[in-house]
Design a protein around this motif. Sequence first.
Motif, PDB file in Angstrom:
ATOM      1  N   ARG A 220      30.825  31.672  36.478  1.00  0.00           N
ATOM      2  CA  ARG A 220      30.419  32.104  35.217  1.00  0.00           C
ATOM      3  C   ARG A 220      28.833  32.357  35.100  1.00  0.00           C
TER       4      ARG A 220
ATOM      5  N   ARG B 221      38.197  41.172  35.972  1.00  0.00           N
ATOM      6  CA  ARG B 221      36.715  41.536  36.225  1.00  0.00           C
ATOM      7  C   ARG B 221      36.879  42.450  37.586  1.00  0.00           C
TER       8      ARG B 221
ATOM      9  N   THR C 213      33.634  39.574  40.375  1.00  0.00           N
ATOM     10  CA  THR C 213      34.057  38.198  41.018  1.00  0.00           C
ATOM     11  C   THR C 213      32.963  37.736  41.959  1.00  0.00           C
TER      12      THR C 213
ATOM     13  N   ASN D 130      30.068  37.181  35.148  1.00  0.00           N
ATOM     14  CA  ASN D 130      30.970  37.578  34.012  1.00  0.00           C
ATOM     15  C   ASN D 130      31.573  38.701  34.056  1.00  0.00           C
TER      16      ASN D 130
ATOM     17  N   TYR E  63      42.167  33.284  34.602  1.00  0.00           N
ATOM     18  CA  TYR E  63      41.030  34.102  35.501  1.00  0.00           C
ATOM     19  C   TYR E  63      40.795  35.385  34.408  1.00  0.00           C
TER      20      TYR E  63
END
Length: 306
Positions: free
Chosen positions: A229, A298, A237, A234, A295
Amino acid sequence: MKLVIQSRSGREVVPGGVQVDDGATVRDLMQAFHKLRPKYYPSRQRFSLAPKAGEKRGVALVPGKKLSDFDLRDGSVLTFKDLGPQIGYQTVFFWEYFGPLLVYAAFYLFPEVFYPSFKSIPTKSPVQTLALAYWSFHYAKRVAETYLVHRFSHGTMPLFNLFKNCSYYWGFAAYVSYFVNHPLYTAPSVQRAQIALGLAVVCQLSNFWCHRILANLRPPGSTEYKIPRGFLFNYITCANYTMETWGWILFGVATQTLSAFLFILAGFTQMSLWALAKHRRLRKLFDGKDGRPKYPRRWVIFPPFI
């Protein structure tokens, strides 16, 4: 307790088994096995549980855990695999990154050695000098990160990887540098090179910050996965690979050479495979079930395509 150690073919590796304390760890088992079979030092050992019905291979024992964590008792059977000669990650990383520093610079500094058919070597263009500076900065950063930033979940890797990795990095360093520093090289505008490499440096600094974030995700020696993170993580991956890719794309724009873009293509292909595998692994681990976090959605490595 005494553990039975077998090869994958079912042959007993240590007649009579290996004796360890009831509260022993996996590392204790490795040390005990090493005393009985000195050839197999701990870093080249891998022990696994017997595979369950429908499984091709059993769960591998993690060095940081106790044997009791795997429900092992007196008489339990473990499968042993020899991982082959091993070498430290830091050693491999140092040589695969330090080599390109020397190889690339050699073509720039000693053109008479690498271009013997040219009786006179033209003065280097500012673009060639800028390219050398960026290349050197990148690999010097890589060497520094190896010792000051990266944390390795495994201490060693197969010795063969040293030769495989060095062949890739050293070979591409020679390939790219040969054409960028060639006496017949036609340099693009200095202004374009300055802008492109300036942005590339920003990408490399971002890549460094991504590595810092990854290094702080878990303590040294831990194999526990966490959701990255902060910063570009953000949204992506494998944001470290994203910045690495863009840095080299900009290097190709600055130097305007086919060899540089082929280097980018080869590197991006490999990084994409690693990134896709990591993305799948994180989504499987953090599935939102049984109290586990889910998860987040992203990009994998290269928005908006991958």
